[in-house]
Write a protein that holds these residues in place. Structure first.
Motif, PDB file in Angstrom:
ATOM      1  N   LEU A 131       0.837  -1.207   0.000  1.00 41.67           N
ATOM      2  CA  LEU A 131       0.000   0.000   0.000  1.00 41.67           C
ATOM      3  C   LEU A 131       0.866   1.250   0.000  1.00 41.67           C
ATOM      4  O   LEU A 131       0.552   2.240  -0.678  1.00 41.67           O
ATOM      5  CB  LEU A 131      -0.927  -0.009   1.217  1.00 41.67           C
ATOM      6  CG  LEU A 131      -1.909  -1.179   1.329  1.00 41.67           C
ATOM      7  CD1 LEU A 131      -2.728  -1.071   2.611  1.00 41.67           C
ATOM      8  CD2 LEU A 131      -2.817  -1.239   0.115  1.00 41.67           C
ATOM      9  N   ALA A 132       1.964   1.208   0.752  1.00 38.05           N
ATOM     10  CA  ALA A 132       2.866   2.367   0.819  1.00 38.05           C
ATOM     11  C   ALA A 132       3.526   2.623  -0.526  1.00 38.05           C
ATOM     12  O   ALA A 132       3.719   3.784  -0.927  1.00 38.05           O
ATOM     13  CB  ALA A 132       3.923   2.140   1.898  1.00 38.05           C
ATOM     14  N   ARG A 133       3.891   1.552  -1.228  1.00 39.07           N
ATOM     15  CA  ARG A 133       4.487   1.726  -2.557  1.00 39.07           C
ATOM     16  C   ARG A 133       3.483   2.399  -3.495  1.00 39.07           C
ATOM     17  O   ARG A 133       3.848   3.275  -4.287  1.00 39.07           O
ATOM     18  CB  ARG A 133       4.930   0.374  -3.127  1.00 39.07           C
ATOM     19  CG  ARG A 133       6.169  -0.184  -2.461  1.00 39.07           C
ATOM     20  CD  ARG A 133       6.645  -1.463  -3.119  1.00 39.07           C
ATOM     21  NE  ARG A 133       7.789  -2.013  -2.415  1.00 39.07           N
ATOM     22  CZ  ARG A 133       9.036  -1.598  -2.587  1.00 39.07           C
ATOM     23  NH1 ARG A 133       9.288  -0.640  -3.471  1.00 39.07           N
ATOM     24  NH2 ARG A 133      10.034  -2.126  -1.915  1.00 39.07           N
ATOM     25  N   ARG A 134       2.245   1.983  -3.406  1.00 43.38           N
ATOM     26  CA  ARG A 134       1.222   2.614  -4.240  1.00 43.38           C
ATOM     27  C   ARG A 134       1.098   4.094  -3.882  1.00 43.38           C
ATOM     28  O   ARG A 134       1.038   4.957  -4.763  1.00 43.38           O
ATOM     29  CB  ARG A 134      -0.117   1.900  -4.048  1.00 43.38           C
ATOM     30  CG  ARG A 134      -1.253   2.587  -4.798  1.00 43.38           C
ATOM     31  CD  ARG A 134      -2.587   1.889  -4.562  1.00 43.38           C
ATOM     32  NE  ARG A 134      -3.679   2.758  -4.973  1.00 43.38           N
ATOM     33  CZ  ARG A 134      -4.966   2.476  -4.807  1.00 43.38           C
ATOM     34  NH1 ARG A 134      -5.323   1.332  -4.234  1.00 43.38           N
ATOM     35  NH2 ARG A 134      -5.898   3.327  -5.206  1.00 43.38           N
ATOM     36  N   LEU A 135       1.044   4.402  -2.598  1.00 46.45           N
ATOM     37  CA  LEU A 135       0.881   5.786  -2.159  1.00 46.45           C
ATOM     38  C   LEU A 135       2.089   6.649  -2.508  1.00 46.45           C
ATOM     39  O   LEU A 135       1.975   7.875  -2.587  1.00 46.45           O
ATOM     40  CB  LEU A 135       0.632   5.837  -0.647  1.00 46.45           C
ATOM     41  CG  LEU A 135      -0.739   5.329  -0.183  1.00 46.45           C
ATOM     42  CD1 LEU A 135      -0.760   5.136   1.324  1.00 46.45           C
ATOM     43  CD2 LEU A 135      -1.840   6.284  -0.613  1.00 46.45           C
ATOM     44  N   SER A 136       3.241   6.024  -2.712  1.00 46.84           N
ATOM     45  CA  SER A 136       4.456   6.768  -3.036  1.00 46.84           C
ATOM     46  C   SER A 136       4.531   7.164  -4.507  1.00 46.84           C
ATOM     47  O   SER A 136       5.392   7.972  -4.888  1.00 46.84           O
ATOM     48  CB  SER A 136       5.696   5.933  -2.675  1.00 46.84           C
ATOM     49  OG  SER A 136       5.730   5.649  -1.298  1.00 46.84           O
ATOM     50  N   MET A 137       3.649   6.629  -5.314  1.00 50.10           N
ATOM     51  CA  MET A 137       3.679   6.934  -6.743  1.00 50.10           C
ATOM     52  C   MET A 137       3.118   8.324  -7.008  1.00 50.10           C
ATOM     53  O   MET A 137       2.194   8.774  -6.336  1.00 50.10           O
ATOM     54  CB  MET A 137       2.899   5.875  -7.527  1.00 50.10           C
ATOM     55  CG  MET A 137       3.497   4.477  -7.424  1.00 50.10           C
ATOM     56  SD  MET A 137       2.453   3.206  -8.185  1.00 50.10           S
ATOM     57  CE  MET A 137       2.576   3.675  -9.913  1.00 50.10           C
ATOM     58  N   GLU A 138       3.697   9.000  -7.995  1.00 49.70           N
ATOM     59  CA  GLU A 138       3.342  10.384  -8.288  1.00 49.70           C
ATOM     60  C   GLU A 138       1.864  10.537  -8.626  1.00 49.70           C
ATOM     61  O   GLU A 138       1.228  11.525  -8.253  1.00 49.70           O
ATOM     62  CB  GLU A 138       4.204  10.898  -9.460  1.00 49.70           C
ATOM     63  CG  GLU A 138       3.961  12.350  -9.829  1.00 49.70           C
ATOM     64  CD  GLU A 138       4.334  13.328  -8.731  1.00 49.70           C
ATOM     65  OE1 GLU A 138       3.731  14.417  -8.686  1.00 49.70           O
ATOM     66  OE2 GLU A 138       5.221  13.002  -7.918  1.00 49.70           O
ATOM     67  N   ASN A 139       1.285   9.556  -9.331  1.00 50.94           N
ATOM     68  CA  ASN A 139      -0.105   9.693  -9.782  1.00 50.94           C
ATOM     69  C   ASN A 139      -1.133   9.268  -8.733  1.00 50.94           C
ATOM     70  O   ASN A 139      -2.326   9.170  -9.031  1.00 50.94           O
ATOM     71  CB  ASN A 139      -0.319   8.874 -11.061  1.00 50.94           C
ATOM     72  CG  ASN A 139      -0.080   7.383 -10.842  1.00 50.94           C
ATOM     73  OD1 ASN A 139       0.390   6.987  -9.789  1.00 50.94           O
ATOM     74  ND2 ASN A 139      -0.411   6.576 -11.840  1.00 50.94           N
ATOM     75  N   GLU A 140      -0.683   9.027  -7.492  1.00 49.42           N
ATOM     76  CA  GLU A 140      -1.600   8.584  -6.439  1.00 49.42           C
ATOM     77  C   GLU A 140      -1.915   9.690  -5.424  1.00 49.42           C
ATOM     78  O   GLU A 140      -2.244   9.406  -4.267  1.00 49.42           O
ATOM     79  CB  GLU A 140      -1.018   7.365  -5.717  1.00 49.42           C
ATOM     80  CG  GLU A 140      -0.986   6.103  -6.559  1.00 49.42           C
ATOM     81  CD  GLU A 140      -2.397   5.559  -6.834  1.00 49.42           C
ATOM     82  OE1 GLU A 140      -3.357   6.030  -6.198  1.00 49.42           O
ATOM     83  OE2 GLU A 140      -2.518   4.665  -7.691  1.00 49.42           O
ATOM     84  N   ARG A 141      -1.823  10.940  -5.848  1.00 52.01           N
ATOM     85  CA  ARG A 141      -2.139  12.043  -4.927  1.00 52.01           C
ATOM     86  C   ARG A 141      -3.560  11.969  -4.387  1.00 52.01           C
ATOM     87  O   ARG A 141      -3.788  12.226  -3.200  1.00 52.01           O
ATOM     88  CB  ARG A 141      -1.884  13.382  -5.622  1.00 52.01           C
ATOM     89  CG  ARG A 141      -0.408  13.667  -5.846  1.00 52.01           C
ATOM     90  CD  ARG A 141      -0.187  15.017  -6.495  1.00 52.01           C
ATOM     91  NE  ARG A 141       1.228  15.258  -6.753  1.00 52.01           N
ATOM     92  CZ  ARG A 141       1.700  16.352  -7.332  1.00 52.01           C
ATOM     93  NH1 ARG A 141       0.869  17.296  -7.739  1.00 52.01           N
ATOM     94  NH2 ARG A 141       2.996  16.499  -7.518  1.00 52.01           N
ATOM     95  N   PRO A 142      -4.573  11.627  -5.223  1.00 47.87           N
ATOM     96  CA  PRO A 142      -5.939  11.504  -4.670  1.00 47.87           C
ATOM     97  C   PRO A 142      -6.027  10.463  -3.559  1.00 47.87           C
ATOM     98  O   PRO A 142      -6.720  10.680  -2.554  1.00 47.87           O
ATOM     99  CB  PRO A 142      -6.765  11.095  -5.893  1.00 47.87           C
ATOM    100  CG  PRO A 142      -6.016  11.633  -7.063  1.00 47.87           C
ATOM    101  CD  PRO A 142      -4.577  11.468  -6.698  1.00 47.87           C
TER     102      PRO A 142
END
Length: 570
Positions: A307-318
């Motif tokens: 989940l943290a890796r997903r949240l660290s991605m640039e396009n996951e601001r929402p």
């Protein structure tokens, strides 16, 4: 392992150079101003050249401009500083209420103000380490500017053609006109003393930094231009320090205001008597570990790391905003700092968390939470000596309505990035002591975190003493090898550990304002290996490689807090 005499001698020379740099900086700070290429400034340049810090790479090459170090420094200085002849370091003096727009460097939390085309004011609210850090970076910048000037002039001090063509490119860039970057790279290659390939790769890194720094063409031109103006026209550059800054530095002005703000918040919530677990960490890992699973997980098999890796991605601001909003609705309070300390705090009321929303990786002791009603106080990273200031003030008694309140601090956990001396980026270090560089001070740590706590996760783990350095930009290979190979057998270097321990020992063992047996947890993950070529801080950030160690340490801290509750209950 025995250190040979030659290596010891080189390490001693380097340590002497560090001391000369700090003596020079203290002298210049007290004096109030200096010219970087004047007599006093040259003393710093000479000492820095002798030291030749790893982070500044090819500093001592007379023709080759150090490109990695250049980007590293410019990401920690305000945009446009290469254009300024006059730089003034100030305290918080009211500019935040002026019409000047603050400029914030991407890698340093400090406000700066462009006063006019030639002058920049930079706020210094984080203590001496902050002042010395910026003075060191500016010295490096002027050394590299001198190389650009030298490469731009011929034997008769006339501009070479490459310089004139660069000037034309910069003017076109300013007007928004198109130009050939490939042709521009050939001019930069000559002016920087670098190959075409090196220039292309460096420009890619500058472009990746986005709008936080000017283009490589712009920076090279203005660094060279200001150096040429000083060399040919006597237009000296100058660094000065405001009276207010010199008066306030070292007196905990900002740390005291920061801590008072937090204690007043606790009083308003009627939380002064509740158990508190202090965590020095980033602003995302504790929040995500407690709340991301409820928002993002499709099943219990989704790990917090995933989940943290997903949240660290640039396009996951929402998604990041969604997690933060859920956290604010379920027990998290974020206290933005307006004191000048630049340290945001998150306070988590654990009684407001629904344990059914938690990841299975998080240990939860419902009985401890409901009976003791603990709080987590997560404070963003301090910088160098500022760590002593803020922790010292936080642990002091709070006086309200003539009543003295000692915070019930049950544990203090320090998680951070550090340079590793044997290993690679992403590995974990568990300190057994903090040794303060350049002094006789050392602080053994009764660390509740152990090496075995992190083993078995495909990361190397090291345990041993760590060096609290005066500045990461002032370390060279000989000193670091000495710390690694001598009887110290140090595993890494960082900037805050000894300062935190000094404040904690003062509060727990001398002032008795917190419990003497306060539980301590220290763990660091490697952001760089300054002994490995191409692996210094100037080589770039950890990126996704930092996710695994960050959340591994965070989970261990959170679970250790719950295990404390089980021990207390038993």
């Amino acid at each position: 392992m025995k250190v040979n005499q030659l290596q010891r001698s080189k390490a001693q020379q380097a340590r002497e150079a560090i001391q000369r740099i700090y003596i020079a900086m203290r002298h210049l700070f007290i004096r109030g101003s200096y010219k970087p290429l004047g007599e006093s400034g040259r003393a710093m340049i000479e000492a820095l050249s002798v030291l030749s810090p790893e982070i500044y790479g090819d500093l001592n090459d007379s023709e080759r401009v150090e490109l990695g170090g250049l980007l590293y420094v410019l990401q920690r200085l305000p945009r446009g500083i290469e254009e300024c002849r006059f730089i003034r370091l100030i305290s918080r003096e009211g500019f935040e209420n002026s019409k000047f727009s603050p400029i914030v460097a991407p890698k340093r939390r400090r406000d700066s103000y462009r006063i006019d085309e030639a002058q920049m004011f930079i706020e210094m609210t984080r203590g001496r380490s902050d002042v010395y850090d910026i003075m060191t970076h500016l010295t490096f910048l002027y050394i590299e500017a001198g190389k650009i000037r030298s490469n731009s002039l011929d034997g008769k001090d006339h501009h070479i053609r490459d310089w004139l063509m660069l000037e034309d490119i910069v003017q076109k860039e300013a007007r928004g006109e198109e130009f050939s970057k490939e042709v521009g790279y050939t001019y930069l290659s000559t002016l920087l003393g670098r190959t075409y390939e090196e220039v292309v790769e460096t420009d890619k890194r500058f472009q990746a930094a986005g709008s936080d720094v000017n283009s490589l063409f712009h920076i090279v031109y203005w660094l060279g231009k200001r150096s040429i103006e000083e060399f040919r026209e006597g237009k000296s550059r100058e660094i000065s320090f405001s009276f207010a800054l010199r008066e306030k530095i070292g007196h905990h002005v900002y740390g005291e205001a920061w801590a008072l703000n937090l204690k007043q918040f606790l009083e308003e919530q009627d939380w002064l008597d509740r158990p508190i677990h202090i965590i020095s960490a980033n602003r995302h890992s504790v929040m995500n570990s407690l709340y991301a699973h409820a928002i993002l997980a499709n099943s219990d098999s989704d790990s917090i790391e995933d989940l943290a890796r997903r949240l660290s991605m640039e396009n996951e601001r929402p998604a990041r905003r969604q997690v933060e909003q859920f956290a604010r609705q379920n027990g998290m309070y974020q206290i933005e700092d307006d004191s000048g300390a630049n340290i945001t705090v998150q306070i988590f009321d654990l009684t407001a968390i629904d344990s059914s929303h938690l990841s299975p990786e998080v240990i939860w002791n419902e009985a401890y939470v409901q009976e003791s009603r603990p709080l987590l106080l997560v404070m963003d990273y301090a910088f160098g000596e500022q760590a002593y200031e803020v922790m010292d003030e936080l642990l002091k008694p709070y006086i309200s309505n003539r009543k003295i309140h000692n915070l019930d601090v049950c544990s203090i956990s320090i998680m951070g990035k550090a340079g590793i001396l044997e290993g690679i980026k992403g590995d974990i270090m568990v300190p057994t002591a903090h040794i303060f560089e350049g002094t006789a001070d050392n602080y053994p740590v009764d660390n509740q975190l152990k090496k075995e706590d992190f083993e078995g996760h495909d990361l190397a783990v090291y345990a041993g003493p760590m060096i609290t350095v005066l500045g990461t930009s002032l370390q060279n290979r000989e000193i670091l090898r000495f710390f690694l190979m001598s009887s110290w057998q140090a595993i890494g270097l960082e900037m805050e550990g000894a300062h935190y321990q000094k404040a904690i020992q003062s509060a727990s063992k001398i002032r008795k304002s917190i419990r003497e047996n306060v539980a301590l947890r220290y763990a660091y993950y490697a952001s760089d290996n300054p002994l490995e070529t191409g692996a210094t801080l100037a080589s770039g950030s950890l990126g996704m490689d930092g996710v695994k160690p960050t959340y591994l340490v965070t989970l261990k801290i959170l679970n250790s807090i719950m295990e404390m509750g089980e021990v207390k209950k038993g």
